[in-house]
Design an enzyme around this catalytic site. Structure first.
Site, PDB file in Angstrom:
ATOM      1  N   ASP A  12      33.036 -56.025  50.413  1.00  0.00           N
ATOM      2  CA  ASP A  12      32.121 -56.102  49.273  1.00  0.00           C
ATOM      3  C   ASP A  12      31.947 -54.764  48.571  1.00  0.00           C
ATOM      4  OD1 ASP A  12      30.679 -54.722  51.143  1.00  0.00           O
ATOM      5  OD2 ASP A  12      28.863 -55.939  50.981  1.00  0.00           O
ATOM      6  N   HIS A  47      28.099 -27.954  34.081  1.00  0.00           N
ATOM      7  CA  HIS A  47      27.990 -28.188  32.641  1.00  0.00           C
ATOM      8  C   HIS A  47      26.842 -27.386  32.030  1.00  0.00           C
ATOM      9  CE1 HIS A  47      28.550 -30.286  28.893  1.00  0.00           C
ATOM     10  NE2 HIS A  47      27.308 -30.708  28.886  1.00  0.00           N
ATOM     11  N   ASP A  61      31.839 -25.118  20.465  1.00  0.00           N
ATOM     12  CA  ASP A  61      30.500 -25.368  19.936  1.00  0.00           C
ATOM     13  C   ASP A  61      29.619 -24.166  20.236  1.00  0.00           C
ATOM     14  OD1 ASP A  61      29.578 -25.683  22.672  1.00  0.00           O
ATOM     15  OD2 ASP A  61      30.322 -27.747  22.581  1.00  0.00           O
ATOM     16  N   LYS A 118      30.212 -27.603  15.154  1.00  0.00           N
ATOM     17  CA  LYS A 118      30.403 -29.035  14.898  1.00  0.00           C
ATOM     18  C   LYS A 118      29.056 -29.715  14.696  1.00  0.00           C
ATOM     19  CE  LYS A 118      30.686 -30.143  19.872  1.00  0.00           C
ATOM     20  NZ  LYS A 118      31.563 -30.585  20.960  1.00  0.00           N
ATOM     21  N   ARG A 162      27.239 -33.541  14.480  1.00  0.00           N
ATOM     22  CA  ARG A 162      27.420 -34.959  14.802  1.00  0.00           C
ATOM     23  C   ARG A 162      26.404 -35.803  14.038  1.00  0.00           C
ATOM     24  NH1 ARG A 162      30.439 -35.615  19.631  1.00  0.00           N
ATOM     25  NH2 ARG A 162      30.611 -33.738  20.910  1.00  0.00           N
ATOM     26  N   ASP A 189      36.345 -24.430  27.261  1.00  0.00           N
ATOM     27  CA  ASP A 189      35.203 -25.321  27.492  1.00  0.00           C
ATOM     28  C   ASP A 189      35.158 -25.693  28.962  1.00  0.00           C
ATOM     29  OD1 ASP A 189      32.936 -26.689  26.793  1.00  0.00           O
ATOM     30  OD2 ASP A 189      33.911 -28.085  25.414  1.00  0.00           O
ATOM     31  N   ALA A 240      38.913 -36.211  24.682  1.00  0.00           N
ATOM     32  CA  ALA A 240      39.711 -35.208  23.946  1.00  0.00           C
ATOM     33  C   ALA A 240      39.661 -35.358  22.431  1.00  0.00           C
ATOM     34  CB  ALA A 240      41.171 -35.210  24.421  1.00  0.00           C
TER      35      ALA A 240
END
Length: 337
Positions: free
Chosen positions: A46, A139, A181, A204, A206, A230, A236
């Protein structure tokens, strides 16, 4: 110095090639054979995960090597269950070696009624009995503060700097490091300082998540070999668009150095068809066959750095010393040819 005879390593299924490479490197560094602890990490019919450790780990200094990459939930559960198995087997200390830390993109509340998943994952790891985390290029740096245990965050930029100085040694005067960025400027600046190169930024904007409406290059890239830096590349789309904008602004070539190659969906096809001459990623995420077969993607190893960092943790010596080029060059001797 640890009271145990040697560090012991165990790995989940997320990135077994990297785990084996780390054991080989540790064997080389120590002059003593190093193998992964014998265990099985399997699934019931499962989908539930089952872990059994065959070797005795009582009183040992344990390192679990497991990226929480795709499938992120399965790999995270493997890590948590392995940690629980080791804790219940009386391991002296459990260090989670997480080359790629998943859920890191959800590190703050960007709008109302959204989670901070990175904090939730941190709580789960600590609750499972993990006492230390070793990772690479989080990050967001503030994620280290989500933990109430030590977190060692390694950086790929020293490895990238060695690669650039080897592959582009005759073109160092023409190199421009580019941040894709404004938020990534600190990461790009670190690499630029290491290779003594100027820095440019792609601004950039958005209109909605996942779609870039406009890109503007800040800085003169005319005639430059541009290196986009980055921490991760997913589909990508933004990366390939940034490369196009740089070429339109007069760049002679565009390369990218990205720490974590998530490369989901149409990423490989986009990179193959893009104006980028090369995309260099690390092996923190196991490369799929599609990634391996993409001609302009190249993978650099992180095993030498992780192996030395783990030995430094075991010995109680400095991990940050690995950020110095003089310390890193001997570890990577012969890797970049």
């Amino acid at each position: 110095m640890s009271l145990t005879k040697e560090p012991k390593l165990i790995s989940g299924n997320a990135n077994m090639p990297l785990a084996k490479a780390i054991t080989r490197r540790m064997s080389l560094h120590r002059g003593v054979g190093q193998d992964l602890v014998k265990a099985r990490v399997e699934r019931f019919n499962d989908g539930e995960i089952f872990v059994e450790v065959f070797d005795n780990v009582r009183g040992e200094d344990m390192f679990i090597i497991q990226s929480t990459s795709n499938p992120a939930n399965d790999n995270l559960m493997e890590l948590l269950i392995m940690a629980d198995a080791l804790r219940r087997s009386s391991a002296a200390r459990i260090t989670a070696v997480i080359p790629y830390f998943g859920y890191a993109r959800q590190d703050r509340r960007s709008k109302a009624r959204t989670p901070i998943s990175a904090k939730l994952v941190a709580n789960m790891l600590v609750g499972a009995g993990i006492e230390r985390v070793l990772t690479m290029d989080l990050h967001a740096a503030q994620i280290q503060g989500f933990f109430d245990i030590p977190v060692d965050n390694l950086y790929a930029s020293p490895i990238f700097a060695l690669d650039i100085q080897n592959k582009f040694k005759n073109d160092m005067d023409d190199i421009m490091v580019v941040s894709p960025d404004v938020g990534g400027v600190a990461r790009a600046r670190e690499l630029a300082k290491r290779i003594n190169a100027p820095l440019s930024i792609v601004d950039k904007r958005r209109e909605k998540a996942g779609e870039v409406a406009e890109m503007t290059v800040i800085g003169d890239v005319t005639g430059k070999k541009c290196f986009i830096v980055d921490d991760m590349v997913d589909t990508a789309g933004t990366l390939c668009k940034a490369a196009e904008v740089l070429m339109e602004q007069g760049a002679s070539e565009v390369h990218a150095y990205i720490s974590h190659g998530v490369l989901s969906g149409p990423a490989c096809e986009r990179i193959t068809n893009s104006v980028m001459k090369s995309l260099v990623i690390t092996d923190t995420i196991a490369a799929t066959d599609e990634v391996k077969n993409t001609p302009n993607i190249r993978v650099v190893p992180t095993a030498p750095m992780f192996a030395q960092a783990m030995l430094n943790i075991w010995n109680g010596t400095s991990v940050s010393s690995l950020f110095d080029t003089d310390m890193l060059e001997p570890i990577y001797e012969g890797v970049f040819k």
